[in-house]
Scaffold this active site. Structure first.
Site, short mmCIF file in Angstrom:
data_model
loop_
_atom_site.label_atom_id
_atom_site.label_comp_id
_atom_site.label_asym_id
_atom_site.label_seq_id
_atom_site.Cartn_x
_atom_site.Cartn_y
_atom_site.Cartn_z
N SER A 176 0.78 -1.18 0.05
CA SER A 176 -0.18 -0.19 -0.03
C SER A 176 0.95 1.45 0.08
O SER A 176 1.79 1.48 -0.77
CB SER A 176 -1.04 -0.07 1.24
OG SER A 176 -2.06 0.92 1.10
N ASP A 197 -8.16 -6.73 -5.00
CA ASP A 197 -7.91 -5.42 -4.54
C ASP A 197 -8.74 -4.31 -5.52
O ASP A 197 -8.19 -4.05 -6.63
CB ASP A 197 -6.49 -5.25 -4.62
CG ASP A 197 -6.13 -3.98 -3.89
OD1 ASP A 197 -7.25 -2.99 -3.41
OD2 ASP A 197 -4.77 -3.89 -3.56
N HIS A 199 -7.92 -5.50 -0.71
CA HIS A 199 -6.70 -4.91 -0.49
C HIS A 199 -5.88 -5.38 0.71
O HIS A 199 -4.50 -5.57 0.87
CB HIS A 199 -6.80 -3.08 -0.04
CG HIS A 199 -5.26 -2.48 -0.01
ND1 HIS A 199 -4.50 -2.39 -1.09
CD2 HIS A 199 -4.87 -1.69 0.91
CE1 HIS A 199 -3.68 -1.79 -0.65
NE2 HIS A 199 -3.86 -1.10 0.57
#
Length: 489
Positions: A152, A315, A348
């Site tokens: 991320s 995601d 995610h």
């Protein structure tokens, strides 16, 4: 070796000796960085791996604090026998500048006012975070990182490391990330920031001596948390089940389990995170754009770093298409890159959950190590026709026992050892050519480190010259370079 936790750990703190000049032109006066380390740094300081955290993360990436109910946020991949094996690697993780987990951020004391910075804290970027990390890494004497890894926002830091300090990164593992924030991603961050700013207790960021804007921060976290999940994972976890009831209440209060879950996530977040840090860090994510006005192919031009890019099929915050854009930019420059897409219903958040797939992919990537990945490119060498006295002085100065002898074109002619120098005194030999070994065991930069290790063991030597296709010496690899990386599991 059995996969194990590293046990009890503690956070350390490093204060920069000088100011941190920011991308905006402003500066932070002697900022502090909170960090944790696990494993042992080898003698050559060549086995360090930097872990970069996401928006709401911190330096506590593995192990346990005394009395904790759960370990660090990436304990599933860090520790003995795991892919970031602390028997092999020296793991570093720091809290980003602008954070609220020990590093200097908006809640820290402003040295000029002796009060919390609040909105007097300068705007920061991903590049600023990386610049601070570099100063921390430098303080440890590490000149090159074996790998930089993160998911991320952590993946953004990985990519920024490769651009800002390419000579310091041997391999990079950006996970579930992007090379630039998309309009949709910026939009979600802006809604989260507006939730905080709209809280009556926010007080223009100067709330530290009164009520905190917990409702706004909780709402921002709820919005963000939705983007971390997938529709499938929410169905699996909650469905349309009601919370502690058998039928609808027909009012505006909480009915569904998913609502209760989001409220819990939001409220618990306010107990550990600062609202202003959320504003500053999310803004840094919005500003992130490695392509700029050009292209990723131009941005990645000239990199000599080995990449493993990982995405998650479910995601939708940082979808696989954005990881593939990174891969395309790297491929355009013939850079060594592998791309893997994790299959998961977790969305995610899968990069924090899918232990099996992560350990398999990352361990395979890191274990596929070549001599060029660990060799030292700055090494002691001596030209032909030098004296034995010159060789002895160089060994003492550089604290080495083996020195390659090279021609004026940097081609390998032989090697002289401390034993050779001692023998020359006993036999009263003065010419270097008379004592050096001319049939030298060497390795290629493209050889696997296992081959280098076997040669060292077979010939009972502690270092090998690394030569290219033209017999030019381009580096040295030693037993200390590879001993930790060859640990038997």
């Amino acid at each position: 070796m059995k996969n194990e936790s590293i046990g009890i750990v503690e956070t350390k703190y490093h204060s920069l000796s000088d100011d941190l000049i920011l991308e905006s032109g402003e500066k932070l006066k002697n900022p502090q960085i909170a960090y944790e380390t696990y494993g042992k740094l080898n003698k050559e300081k060549s086995n360090a791996i930097l872990v970069c955290h996401a928006l709401s993360g911190d330096a506590h990436v593995a192990g346990w604090y005394e009395g904790d109910k759960k370990p660090g946020w990436w304990d599933i991949i860090i520790g003995p026998g795991k892919c970031l094996d602390t028997d092999k690697y020296f793991i570093i993780c720091s809290n980003v500048i602008g954070g609220c987990m020990g590093s200097t951020g908006p809640a820290s004391i402003n040295p000029d006012t002796k009060k919390p910075y609040g909105l007097d804290f300068p705007i920061i970027t991903i590049k600023d975070m990386v610049n601070a990390q570099k100063k921390l890494v430098n303080s440890m004497g590490v000149k090159q990182l074996f790998a930089v890894i993160g998911g991320s926002m952590g993946g953004m830091q990985v990519l920024q490391w490769c651009i800002s300090y390419p000579e310091m990164v041997r391999s990079a593992i950006p996970i579930t990330t992007t090379a630039y924030s998309s309009p949709q991603q910026i939009a979600f961050n802006e809604v989260g920031r507006r939730a905080i700013i709209s809280d009556p207790n926010w007080n223009n960021g100067y709330y530290y001596d009164s009520e905190f804007p917990d409702d706004g921060l909780a709402l921002a976290r709820m919005i963000g948390h939705i983007t971390y999940l997938s529709n499938e994972s929410m169905y699996q976890k909650f469905g349309r089940r009601l919370q502690d009831k058998d039928d609808y209440d027909f009012d505006l209060e909480t009915d569904f389990e998913v609502e209760s879950y989001l409220h819990y996530q939001g409220n618990s977040f306010t107990k550990r995170f600062d609202a202003n840090s959320y504003l500053y860090i999310s803004k840094a994510i919005d500003y992130f754009d490695l392509a700029g006005k050009g292209s990723l192919a131009e941005t990645f031009y000239g990199l000599k770093i080995k990449f493993l890019v990982i995405s998650v099929d479910s995601d939708w915050l940082y979808p696989p298409s954005q990881s593939k854009d990174i891969v395309m930019g790297l491929n355009a420059n013939d850079i060594d890159v592998r791309y893997c897409e994790i299959k998961s219903s977790y969305g995610h958040d899968a990069f924090l959950i899918e232990a099996g797939q992560l350990n398999y992919l990352i361990a395979g990537f890191l274990s596929d190590t070549l001599v060029k990945d660990v060799m030292t490119r700055e090494f002691a060498k001596i030209k032909e026709n030098s004296s034995i006295e010159n060789a002895a002085e160089l060994m003492l100065q550089k604290k080495v026992t083996h020195i390659p002898v090279i021609s004026t074109e940097d081609k390998l002619l032989g090697i002289v050892t401390a034993w050779d120098v001692s023998k020359s005194v006993a036999l009263k030999i003065s010419e270097l050519d008379d004592i050096m070994t001319k049939e030298v065991i060497v390795v290629s930069p493209e050889d696997p480190i296992e081959l280098a290790a076997r040669k060292m063991k077979e010939y009972s030597i502690s270092s090998l010259p690394v030569v290219d296709d033209n017999d030019k010496v381009i580096g040295i690899v030693t037993t200390d370079h590879i001993s930790t990386l060859m640990t038997e599991n």
